[in-house]
Scaffold this motif. Structure first.
Motif, mmCIF file in Angstrom:
data_model
loop_
_atom_site.group_PDB
_atom_site.id
_atom_site.type_symbol
_atom_site.label_atom_id
_atom_site.label_comp_id
_atom_site.label_asym_id
_atom_site.label_seq_id
_atom_site.Cartn_x
_atom_site.Cartn_y
_atom_site.Cartn_z
ATOM 1 N N TRP A 132 -3.652 -8.306 0.658
ATOM 2 C CA TRP A 132 -2.424 -9.073 0.430
ATOM 3 C C TRP A 132 -1.677 -9.305 1.739
ATOM 4 O O TRP A 132 -1.035 -10.335 1.919
ATOM 5 C CB TRP A 132 -1.482 -8.344 -0.523
ATOM 6 N N HIS A 192 7.351 -11.217 4.818
ATOM 7 C CA HIS A 192 8.768 -11.164 4.464
ATOM 8 C C HIS A 192 9.256 -12.446 3.789
ATOM 9 O O HIS A 192 9.814 -12.409 2.691
ATOM 10 C CB HIS A 192 9.575 -10.897 5.734
ATOM 11 N N CYS A 202 3.181 6.448 -0.255
ATOM 12 C CA CYS A 202 2.733 5.209 0.400
ATOM 13 C C CYS A 202 2.125 5.551 1.759
ATOM 14 O O CYS A 202 2.398 6.613 2.323
ATOM 15 C CB CYS A 202 3.913 4.259 0.600
ATOM 16 N N SER A 203 1.349 4.630 2.287
ATOM 17 C CA SER A 203 0.673 4.937 3.565
ATOM 18 C C SER A 203 1.662 5.062 4.718
ATOM 19 O O SER A 203 1.433 5.784 5.666
ATOM 20 C CB SER A 203 -0.350 3.845 3.898
ATOM 21 N N ARG A 204 2.753 4.305 4.689
ATOM 22 C CA ARG A 204 3.757 4.225 5.758
ATOM 23 C C ARG A 204 3.169 3.626 7.042
ATOM 24 O O ARG A 204 3.604 3.932 8.154
ATOM 25 C CB ARG A 204 4.365 5.606 6.049
ATOM 26 N N PHE A 214 -0.570 -13.014 2.421
ATOM 27 C CA PHE A 214 0.821 -13.469 2.539
ATOM 28 C C PHE A 214 1.090 -14.092 3.907
ATOM 29 O O PHE A 214 1.748 -15.126 4.004
ATOM 30 C CB PHE A 214 1.797 -12.311 2.267
ATOM 31 N N VAL A 253 16.103 -7.774 -3.707
ATOM 32 C CA VAL A 253 16.096 -9.238 -3.590
ATOM 33 C C VAL A 253 16.384 -9.873 -4.949
ATOM 34 O O VAL A 253 17.124 -10.856 -5.053
ATOM 35 C CB VAL A 253 14.749 -9.737 -3.011
ATOM 36 N N ASP A 286 9.541 -2.732 9.608
ATOM 37 C CA ASP A 286 8.215 -3.359 9.610
ATOM 38 C C ASP A 286 8.271 -4.881 9.486
ATOM 39 O O ASP A 286 7.276 -5.512 9.129
ATOM 40 C CB ASP A 286 7.352 -2.783 8.480
ATOM 41 N N TYR A 287 9.427 -5.491 9.768
ATOM 42 C CA TYR A 287 9.600 -6.929 9.546
ATOM 43 C C TYR A 287 8.402 -7.751 10.045
ATOM 44 O O TYR A 287 8.130 -7.813 11.239
ATOM 45 C CB TYR A 287 10.883 -7.400 10.239
ATOM 46 N N PHE A 305 -4.762 0.744 -2.327
ATOM 47 C CA PHE A 305 -4.293 0.556 -0.944
ATOM 48 C C PHE A 305 -5.078 -0.580 -0.275
ATOM 49 O O PHE A 305 -4.509 -1.463 0.373
ATOM 50 C CB PHE A 305 -4.463 1.884 -0.201
ATOM 51 N N THR A 323 2.543 -4.053 11.824
ATOM 52 C CA THR A 323 3.364 -5.169 12.310
ATOM 53 C C THR A 323 3.314 -5.277 13.832
ATOM 54 O O THR A 323 3.217 -6.373 14.382
ATOM 55 C CB THR A 323 4.819 -4.990 11.849
ATOM 56 N N MET A 327 10.393 -12.984 0.033
ATOM 57 C CA MET A 327 11.788 -13.371 -0.254
ATOM 58 C C MET A 327 11.810 -14.529 -1.258
ATOM 59 O O MET A 327 12.591 -14.525 -2.207
ATOM 60 C CB MET A 327 12.514 -13.801 1.029
ATOM 61 N N GLN A 365 10.336 -13.412 -4.816
ATOM 62 C CA GLN A 365 11.263 -12.611 -5.631
ATOM 63 C C GLN A 365 12.510 -13.408 -6.007
ATOM 64 O O GLN A 365 13.268 -13.010 -6.875
ATOM 65 C CB GLN A 365 11.685 -11.327 -4.893
ATOM 66 N N TRP A 416 13.175 1.726 6.050
ATOM 67 C CA TRP A 416 12.024 1.529 5.142
ATOM 68 C C TRP A 416 12.437 1.674 3.685
ATOM 69 O O TRP A 416 13.306 2.491 3.353
ATOM 70 C CB TRP A 416 10.931 2.561 5.449
ATOM 71 N N LEU A 417 11.815 0.922 2.839
ATOM 72 C CA LEU A 417 11.935 1.051 1.380
ATOM 73 C C LEU A 417 10.572 0.713 0.793
ATOM 74 O O LEU A 417 9.847 -0.102 1.358
ATOM 75 C CB LEU A 417 12.909 0.025 0.817
HETATM 76 C C1 LIG Z 1 11.379 -8.888 -0.200
HETATM 77 C C2 LIG Z 1 10.229 -8.149 0.425
HETATM 78 C C3 LIG Z 1 10.073 -8.181 1.796
HETATM 79 C C4 LIG Z 1 8.994 -7.527 2.391
HETATM 80 N N1 LIG Z 1 8.889 -7.571 3.750
HETATM 81 C C5 LIG Z 1 7.862 -6.957 4.350
HETATM 82 C C6 LIG Z 1 7.734 -6.988 5.761
HETATM 83 O O1 LIG Z 1 8.548 -7.591 6.463
HETATM 84 N N2 LIG Z 1 6.682 -6.332 6.325
HETATM 85 C C7 LIG Z 1 5.755 -5.672 5.569
HETATM 86 O O2 LIG Z 1 4.822 -5.090 6.134
HETATM 87 N N3 LIG Z 1 5.857 -5.649 4.225
HETATM 88 C C8 LIG Z 1 6.868 -6.246 3.585
HETATM 89 N N4 LIG Z 1 6.965 -6.204 2.223
HETATM 90 C C9 LIG Z 1 5.846 -5.649 1.432
HETATM 91 C C10 LIG Z 1 5.916 -4.138 1.111
HETATM 92 O O3 LIG Z 1 7.136 -3.807 0.520
HETATM 93 C C11 LIG Z 1 5.679 -3.277 2.346
HETATM 94 O O4 LIG Z 1 4.491 -3.694 2.984
HETATM 95 C C12 LIG Z 1 5.494 -1.802 2.021
HETATM 96 O O5 LIG Z 1 6.611 -1.314 1.332
HETATM 97 C C13 LIG Z 1 5.289 -1.037 3.336
HETATM 98 O O6 LIG Z 1 5.077 0.323 3.124
HETATM 99 P P1 LIG Z 1 3.634 0.972 3.303
HETATM 100 O O7 LIG Z 1 3.012 0.586 4.587
HETATM 101 O O8 LIG Z 1 3.768 2.413 3.049
HETATM 102 O O9 LIG Z 1 2.854 0.241 2.115
HETATM 103 P P2 LIG Z 1 1.473 0.559 1.389
HETATM 104 O O10 LIG Z 1 1.697 0.475 -0.072
HETATM 105 O O11 LIG Z 1 0.847 1.784 1.894
HETATM 106 O O12 LIG Z 1 0.578 -0.712 1.746
HETATM 107 C C14 LIG Z 1 -0.269 -0.770 2.889
HETATM 108 C C15 LIG Z 1 -0.063 -2.051 3.634
HETATM 109 O O13 LIG Z 1 -0.386 -3.160 2.802
HETATM 110 C C16 LIG Z 1 0.503 -4.247 3.076
HETATM 111 N N5 LIG Z 1 1.277 -4.531 1.858
HETATM 112 C C17 LIG Z 1 1.723 -3.661 0.936
HETATM 113 N N6 LIG Z 1 2.358 -4.300 -0.066
HETATM 114 C C18 LIG Z 1 2.306 -5.602 0.243
HETATM 115 C C19 LIG Z 1 2.776 -6.781 -0.404
HETATM 116 N N7 LIG Z 1 3.403 -6.750 -1.572
HETATM 117 N N8 LIG Z 1 2.558 -7.950 0.192
HETATM 118 C C20 LIG Z 1 1.912 -8.034 1.369
HETATM 119 N N9 LIG Z 1 1.421 -6.960 2.027
HETATM 120 C C21 LIG Z 1 1.612 -5.761 1.466
HETATM 121 C C22 LIG Z 1 1.421 -3.783 4.214
HETATM 122 O O14 LIG Z 1 0.843 -4.171 5.422
HETATM 123 C C23 LIG Z 1 1.369 -2.278 4.074
HETATM 124 O O15 LIG Z 1 1.633 -1.605 5.282
HETATM 125 C C24 LIG Z 1 8.040 -6.840 1.589
HETATM 126 C C25 LIG Z 1 8.231 -6.799 0.211
HETATM 127 C C26 LIG Z 1 9.313 -7.442 -0.370
HETATM 128 C C27 LIG Z 1 9.480 -7.379 -1.852
#
Ligand SMILES: Cc1cc2nc3c(=O)[nH]c(=O)nc-3n(C[C@H](O)[C@H](O)[C@H](O)COP(=O)(O)OP(=O)(O)OC[C@H]3O[C@@H](n4cnc5c(N)ncnc54)[C@H](O)[C@@H]3O)c2cc1C
Length: 542
Positions: free
Chosen positions: A306, A407, A258-260, A310, A377, A401-402, A300, A266, A411, A414, A367-368
């Motif tokens: 998204w 979020h 993932c990009s992280r 969202f 959830v 990343d809340y 990505f 945020t 929530m 899901q 992070w997850l």
């Molecule tokens: C219950 C729940 C709560 C979540 N709460 C948050 C939160 O508080 N903050 C948050 O940034 N993401 C949240 N996510 C979405 C997602 O899980 C995380 O964005 C992602 O895991 C962050 O890791 P990454 O930056 O490596 O993601 P990548 O897969 O690399 O994605 C890149 C960016 O795209 C956006 N993104 C990715 N997936 C989603 C998605 N499903 N919906 C909206 N945007 C997305 C994020 O900004 C993310 O940084 C939530 C998902 C669930 C199921």
């Protein structure tokens, strides 16, 4: 549904606009300059960067700038606040401060209620206007912004807010969101070669103490700051994105694949536009044989859409932080909240190894990946039948990343209370078999599972007593908090019954109108290739 109509009308733009309707426009500032107001105030919020920072750019056109961050004690008393958020912000501020100091400026840290701080600054040294980015935050920051807007109106202070993401304030027609998103991402990144600063006399140094009540700072979390954000983006675009497609679902590969970037987005250490433009540049430069990486970067990019899609939901309807998006789901779980189940979940003692391992990883790293968040959830909402409100506050403190808009929408999605999304009930045993077939992840995060023989790694409670006793290693078996099969069946039935109620079926249309993605219906929209992983995350069933 009358209440729905009320909520649709209570969008934050409506309230903010009416509160700040008397605020001056940028062009009105000349008379203020003649009153010896010699600087423009930049209020840093969740935009802790120096590049592509529209508030810096526009403020610096007015004169020297003075840059403040305000630590607001009440904000940190909210149930979704955590020490890790505070520390990440401090790290990001430090990075920003270092950069500004290299140009002769600095970040001034103030402490107190925002309106009180503003009044004091205004009294001591009035400014031309205040410049900041729009924030779609939680309910508390929303009402704080309303008070600030009131104060500005009362004092005649112009407050200029700029778009931070592809989220559109005051959006009347959701069909336009995609086009507006594109327009924002296409605009050149804003940058000022050399900022000029205004410094108040007698600035002392301030030692920042984290509010003592704040808890939870995972020892292995990502650190804040723009420099680290850029490093993370670079390593993703140029190397790690090869593993994105196919690598983001398993919690074993996801931390690298993932990009992280989520925490950096945020807190605005990097702008969304910068990430989108750099990703598109990288895509354009990839050789034809780099199909895997191309697929990864395309997937990505769709997640970056998204992100804003969202957040737009919370922007349009701030109340979704507290109440069901579809009011027909009110009363579904409220009365059944089982505190013991919730404690078991928070303490990684549900008995389902994959769930408990995810809780521990989250506790340790902040992070997850998406799929494991969704599974957590889903387990809370279905077999444990817990309402999303309390679970959501707890998870908000666990996620570094809340981002309230993503979020709370997730929530609800899901937990099945949006009324418009496919009901996805994740079976934690199947998730473990699919995404951690050898139990490496579970063993890494759950020491109690390290000596469980492979045959029972997914369902350790089935291990024969004599095997457990005869083992020379410590094996602790946590029995499942409920019988999974029965609890999943019952919960699906309860949700299904609710869905069949004619009034609930009827209420769906209104939620679609307000919140659903228009991608399918917009003839001008060219959808990005929908791949399997994408469908698993969105996929509205209407
Ligand atoms: C219950 C729940 C709560 C979540 N709460 C948050 C939160 O508080 N903050 C948050 O940034 N993401 C949240 N996510 C979405 C997602 O899980 C995380 O964005 C992602 O895991 C962050 O890791 P990454 O930056 O490596 O993601 P990548 O897969 O690399 O994605 C890149 C960016 O795209 C956006 N993104 C990715 N997936 C989603 C998605 N499903 N919906 C909206 N945007 C997305 C994020 O900004 C993310 O940084 C939530 C998902 C669930 C199921």
């Amino acid at each position: 549904m009358a209440e729905h109509e009320t909520s649709a009308n209570s969008d934050r733009w409506h309230l903010l606009t009416s509160a700040s309707c008397g605020v001056n426009k940028i062009s009105d500032t000349h008379h203020l300059q003649s009153l010896n107001m010699s600087y423009a105030l930049v209020w840093l919020k969740r935009d802790l960067r120096w590049h592509d920072h529209e508030a810096f750019t526009q403020a610096s056109k007015q004169g020297p700038i003075r840059c403040i961050y305000v630590i607001e004690p009440e904000m940190w008393l909210q149930p979704d606040a955590a020490l890790q958020h505070f520390e990440f912000i401090c790290e990001s501020l430090q990075d920003l401060d270092e950069h500004l100091r290299s140009q002769g400026g600095q970040v001034e840290i103030h402490h107190g209620d925002m309106v009180t701080v503003l009044s004091a600054i205004w009294r001591d040294a009035p400014f031309i206007g205040m410049f900041s980015h729009e924030e779609t935050g939680n309910g508390w920051t929303y009402s704080r912004d309303l008070k600030v807007a009131d104060w500005c109106q009362h004092e005649g202070v112009p407050w200029h807010e700029f778009r931070q993401f592809g989220v559109v304030r005051g959006l009347k027609n959701r069909d336009l969101l995609q086009r507006k998103w594109e327009r924002h991402m296409h605009m050149p990144q804003s940058n000022v070669e050399k900022l000029r600063f205004w410094r108040p006399a007698g600035l002392g140094s301030l030692t920042i103490h984290a509010p003592a009540h704040l808890k939870h700072n995972p020892p292995q979390r990502q650190l804040g700051g723009r420099k680290l954000a850029l490093k993370t983006l670079h390593s993703f675009l140029h190397a790690r994105s090869i593993g994105y497609r196919g690598g983001i679902s398993s919690p074993l590969s996801a931390p690298d694949a993932c990009s992280r970037l989520s925490a950096y987005l945020t807190y605005g250490c990097i702008s969304m536009r910068e990430v989108v433009q750099q990703t598109r540049d990288q895509l354009a430069q990839l050789p034809p044989q780099a199909a895997r990486q191309r697929a990864g970067l395309t997937g990505f990019l769709s997640r970056l859409h998204w992100h804003c899609h969202f957040i737009q939901k919370l922007e349009i309807e701030p109340a979704i932080q507290w109440r069901n998006m579809h009011l027909g789901y009110d009363g579904l779980r409220e009365q059944d909240f089982n505190v013991e189940y919730f404690e078991a979940l928070k303490n990684a003692r549900t008995g389902w190894p994959m769930v408990d391992a995810c809780v521990v990883m989250l506790r340790e790293t902040g992070w997850l990946n998406f799929r494991m968040r969704a599974m957590l959830v889903s387990v809370a909402a279905y077999p444990l039948w817990l309402h999303w409100r309390q679970v959501g506050d707890w998870l908000a403190t666990q996620f570094l990343d809340y981002e309230p808009g993503i979020h709370w929408s997730q929530m609800q999605m899901q937990s099945g209370t949006t009324g418009i999304n496919t009901t996805r009930v994740y079976n934690p045993i199947k998730q473990a078999q699919d995404h951690d077939p050898h139990g490496y992840f579970v063993k890494r995060w759950l020491p109690r599972m390290r000596h469980v023989p492979p045959a029972w790694i997914f369902q350790p409670w089935l291990i024969p007593l004599e095997t457990a006793i005869s083992s020379d290693k410590d094996i602790e078996i946590v029995p499942p908090v409920v019988d999974l099969a029965t609890a999943m069946r019952d919960s699906k039935q309860r949700l299904h019954q609710r869905r069949q109620i004619p009034k609930v079926k009827g209420g769906k249309k209104e939620v679609i109108e307000r919140h659903a993605s228009r991608q399918k219906f917009n003839p001008n929209f060219k959808p990005l290739r929908q791949q399997n992983e994408d469908k698993q995350q969105l996929g509205f069933d209407f």
